[in-house]
Design a protein around this motif. Sequence first.
Motif, PDB file in Angstrom:
ATOM      1  N   GLU A  79      -4.093  -2.660  -1.639  1.00 18.30           N
ATOM      2  CA  GLU A  79      -4.400  -1.576  -0.694  1.00 18.30           C
ATOM      3  C   GLU A  79      -3.216  -1.274   0.212  1.00 18.30           C
ATOM      4  N   SER A  83      -0.863   2.173  -0.044  1.00 18.96           N
ATOM      5  CA  SER A  83      -0.771   3.042   1.137  1.00 18.96           C
ATOM      6  C   SER A  83       0.683   3.253   1.543  1.00 18.96           C
ATOM      7  N   ASP A  87       2.901   6.799   1.509  1.00 19.34           N
ATOM      8  CA  ASP A  87       3.647   7.284   2.687  1.00 19.34           C
ATOM      9  C   ASP A  87       5.070   7.673   2.316  1.00 19.34           C
ATOM     10  N   GLY A 113      -4.139   4.384  -2.501  1.00 17.48           N
ATOM     11  CA  GLY A 113      -3.469   4.573  -1.228  1.00 17.48           C
ATOM     12  C   GLY A 113      -3.876   5.832  -0.489  1.00 17.48           C
ATOM     13  N   THR A 115      -6.014   7.777   2.062  1.00 19.36           N
ATOM     14  CA  THR A 115      -6.856   7.519   3.230  1.00 19.36           C
ATOM     15  C   THR A 115      -7.255   8.846   3.854  1.00 19.36           C
ATOM     16  N   ASN A 118      -4.113  10.660   5.336  1.00 15.60           N
ATOM     17  CA  ASN A 118      -3.082  11.303   4.506  1.00 15.60           C
ATOM     18  C   ASN A 118      -3.646  12.172   3.376  1.00 15.60           C
TER      19      ASN A 118
END
Length: 845
Positions: A79, A83, A87, A113, A115, A118
């Motif tokens: 996780e 993420s 990014d 990734g 969320t 984002n």
Amino acid sequence: MQAQQLHSPQQGKSQLNATGDGSQLALSARTIPQDANMLNQEQEMSIEEQEKNARDGDAKAQTEVGKYYLELADNKDEELNNSTAVDWLIQAAKQGKKEAVKLLKGCLTERKGITSENEQVVKQLTDESDFERAVRKATLIMYQKLNPNRKKQVAVSEILENVSHINAEGSKAERGPVPKMLQKERRVLERLVSIQSNKDMKLDDFVDMTKKYAKGMIPSNLLMDGEDDGLEGKPPEDLPLQQKIMKYPLYALMEMKEHLIDFASKAGMHWLHTIVPLHHVNALVFFFIISNLTIDFFAFIIPLVIFYLSFISMVICTLKVFQDSKAWDNFRTMTDLLLRFEPDLDVEQAEVNFSWSHLEPHIHFMLSVFFVILSFPMADKDWIPCSELAVIAIFFLITSYMSLSTSAEPYTRRALIAEAACSIIGFLHSLPESWSYLRIFGEPYVSIPIGNNFILNIGIPCFLYFFLFYLFFRMAQLRNFKGTYCYLIPYLVCFMWCELAVELLRTSTGLGLVRASVGYFLFLFALPILLLGVALMFVIQLIKWLISMELIKILVTLTLCSIPVILHMWTKATGTLLGLVKSLTKSSIVKLILVWLTAIMMFCWVYVYRSEGMKVYNSTLTWQQYSFVCGPRAWKETNMAEVQILCGHLEGHRVTWTGRFKYVRITEIDNSAESAINMLPYFLSDWMRCLYGETYPECDPKNVTVMEEELCRLKFLSKHTCHLKKHCRYKFEITVGMPYGTNGNETLEDDATKDIVLRASNEFKNVLLNLGQGSVVEFSTILEGKLGSKWPVFELKAIRCLNCMLKLTPASASHVKIEHDWRGIVKQAFKFAFNYFLAPILCAI
């Protein structure tokens, strides 16, 4: 022993070999971990370097780091690493990296990734087209030049100071005057940056603004294409009066005008409230205007209102098109600037986006043309300055052609030449017969009837018109038929102005065209005098028209009473004359005009349908036949209710019968002016009664008629010196019986149950007052209402006295109610619209 000795070396050798092999294995075992550690260390060092480069903004490094964390997530901390990878990929995708966008699409599909923070950004980046991605890459380079210190957010003022860095090569700046193209690019960038309402601007804000601009969504402040005015310092409202007059004379004059109007309005309203009871005067004006709103008035005024409003809408839309053409220059400047930083930018797609997002004024223009061509044949040409409007149409024809894009110039130029040639040759048809050698070019060689309503013409104008439509198709075919809204629709503005100019020139005169041309030329040099002259001429014409309608006195009072009100309302207005001119380019005014025109047209359509419905004109039904089916004899056989149901089938028949005039009575008297004046105080009402009415005659026994003598007596009874009876509007009821007939005993037959009642308006007053009992009249009416009952009531359409005295003038012996042929008028309007678009190929007859 020997055997043993022989065996020992061999054994020793084998032992040595065994020892050697073991050493090698041990060495290999020690070397492999060392190499793996070194590889991991190199890889870690590489990732560290990549991360360092990624932090410095390297898009490729950001992509590699994102891939590394995606692979790392397969082994541990799924996780967290996913993420982190997303990014880094977002940062790379924001710089236009296609590989990063592809990886983000996979992450979005597999929810790696992703969320709540984002997800929206990832969707936005993955949904970007190649064009938007190219714009983003070019914008990033521009932002770096505008933000050389690489700050996360930069003040707008600092960005404006760094605009000059856009065109600078490295750190060197060329000396000497800046080229005009670079000045224009700088102005566009400055206006783009100044849109930001906040004090600071981030990279995302700048990218979003530039993307919207490249899509054709031009901000309002970028539509202005004027040069910098060079005004510095305080705004005009903060300057002292003397400096304001010297530096901003127009602003000072407008401000002085506002103060004067405010003072005049306050003083005028105070005077008006103390002297004149406004509520009573408003009631007087309202009732008087309502009483004069007739069908004839609407038939005269509505086509003119529709024509002028739609013509104004055409002008406003054309000005908006001109404004968009200026914005087009700024747009091309911006796309050229973006193309300098990103050669892969699809400029053609950018132009398509701009054309598509600026279609609104063209669509409004076409709707306005529709209203113009429908109202023009119905409007009174005496109230349309065709020569002046023709000059305006020619002016907008030329300017709209000059504002067209040069991309389709070969087709637009040929189309304009073909259109002008077709119109000029069409005028040859109206030359005198002696000019037959020229008339032959404008006349069709062959005319083929198509049904009863159309004619197909074949001749030189027709071939030119066919060629014009071919050019329309070629314009629409450009860029895979995206040329329909990129080139064809903008050219239709030019085409419609040309067609309208031709129609206006047909009803213009040579003297009128010269007068209009000179007048518009003087308009540029003597604007205030011309405005006063035009206003004065309009007022004079309006007064002449109102005098003929006997409304001048009431309008004088209305004007005097409304001056303070108008001045007071003027001070409440938010805009000045300059603001009004600027607002003409806004689409809200056009939308308001089009909505009202649509409402008026729909109302008129409903009225025409109601007044011109399914009716039987010139019915052969006689009065005797009607009496036999719907009269007393039918009542006796069944009952009146059943007869009424049966006779309802005759509703709508227009009949012309002959009967005996029995008597007439007044059923209603409408005098709104007198009713309103009676509400005023006595001294004021008596003065207004003499102003708008007539004076009672003097009681002179020598020179007085019988009528004047009776009025003289009434003068003492009414206690007034003047009266307003000339403003009375009467409604009458006439009772007409069947002509005398004979029965078997040859006695006169006069059955009152067969009488009918006719309603008549005030326009039949002169005829009805000259009829005597027993006069034989021929009348026309429409059967409607309570057919089959006693004394049915119909509306009188026409009446003529057949046995009145010869001394009566024809005007006092007969009258026909004015009835407009609404259906024919509407048919004529659609015929004009059909010929407007398709003549000379296909003409409606």
